[in-house]
Design a protein around this motif. Structure first.
Motif, short mmCIF file in Angstrom:
data_model
loop_
_atom_site.label_atom_id
_atom_site.label_comp_id
_atom_site.label_asym_id
_atom_site.label_seq_id
_atom_site.Cartn_x
_atom_site.Cartn_y
_atom_site.Cartn_z
N UNK A 23 0.83 -1.21 0.00
CA UNK A 23 0.00 0.00 0.00
C UNK A 23 0.86 1.26 0.00
N UNK A 24 1.90 1.28 0.82
CA UNK A 24 2.79 2.44 0.85
C UNK A 24 3.51 2.62 -0.48
N UNK A 25 3.95 1.52 -1.06
CA UNK A 25 4.63 1.57 -2.36
C UNK A 25 3.69 2.13 -3.43
N UNK A 30 5.13 3.77 -6.98
CA UNK A 30 6.32 2.99 -7.30
C UNK A 30 5.98 1.57 -7.68
N UNK A 31 6.76 1.02 -8.59
CA UNK A 31 6.67 -0.41 -8.90
C UNK A 31 7.57 -1.15 -7.92
N UNK A 32 7.44 -2.47 -7.90
CA UNK A 32 8.34 -3.27 -7.07
C UNK A 32 9.78 -3.09 -7.52
N UNK A 33 9.98 -2.95 -8.82
CA UNK A 33 11.33 -2.74 -9.36
C UNK A 33 11.90 -1.42 -8.85
N UNK A 34 11.11 -0.36 -8.92
CA UNK A 34 11.58 0.95 -8.47
C UNK A 34 11.88 0.95 -6.97
N UNK A 35 11.00 0.34 -6.18
CA UNK A 35 11.24 0.28 -4.74
C UNK A 35 12.50 -0.53 -4.45
N UNK A 36 12.66 -1.64 -5.14
CA UNK A 36 13.86 -2.44 -4.95
C UNK A 36 15.12 -1.65 -5.25
N UNK A 37 15.10 -0.89 -6.33
CA UNK A 37 16.26 -0.07 -6.68
C UNK A 37 16.54 0.97 -5.60
N UNK A 38 15.50 1.62 -5.09
CA UNK A 38 15.67 2.62 -4.04
C UNK A 38 16.20 2.01 -2.75
N UNK A 39 15.76 0.79 -2.46
CA UNK A 39 16.15 0.13 -1.22
C UNK A 39 17.43 -0.68 -1.36
N UNK A 50 6.17 -8.65 0.15
CA UNK A 50 4.77 -8.23 0.00
C UNK A 50 3.82 -9.42 0.06
N UNK A 51 4.23 -10.56 -0.45
CA UNK A 51 3.37 -11.74 -0.46
C UNK A 51 3.66 -12.72 0.67
N UNK A 52 4.42 -12.26 1.66
CA UNK A 52 4.71 -13.03 2.88
C UNK A 52 5.35 -14.39 2.58
N UNK A 53 6.12 -14.44 1.51
CA UNK A 53 6.81 -15.67 1.14
C UNK A 53 8.08 -15.83 1.97
N UNK A 54 8.66 -14.70 2.35
CA UNK A 54 9.90 -14.72 3.11
C UNK A 54 9.79 -13.83 4.33
#
Length: 78
Positions: A23-25, A30-39, A50-54
């Motif tokens: 929700x914040x993303x 932001x896309x998951x790709x963009x957030x990943x790059x920022x982080x 996001x999907x609680x897989x890990x």
């Protein structure tokens, strides 16, 4: 070394964290790709959180919070 399953309440809480992260993303456009790059992490890691897989580490949560310009506590409250 013993391997124990997580208590039943862990997965629902991880799912809430994932939904909050998503929700914040999305609120920031932001896309998951963009957030990943920022982080500084792979977008697949963002997806898995996001999907609680890990289970995200504290360091991951801190980096994601910084990338979203929020306190880490905002990821933990729903």
């Amino acid at each position: 070394m013993t391997t124990e399953s997580a208590p039943d309440w862990v997965l629902p809480r991880r799912q809430r964290i994932g939904r909050r992260l998503c929700a914040l993303r999305e609120d920031r456009g932001l896309t998951q790709i963009q957030l990943g790059e920022r982080a500084g992490m792979d977008h697949k890691t963002v997806h898995r959180i996001e999907y609680a897989i890990t289970d995200p580490s504290l360091s991951m949560l801190l980096r994601l919070a910084a990338a979203l310009d929020v306190e880490v506590a905002e990821l933990l409250v729903a």
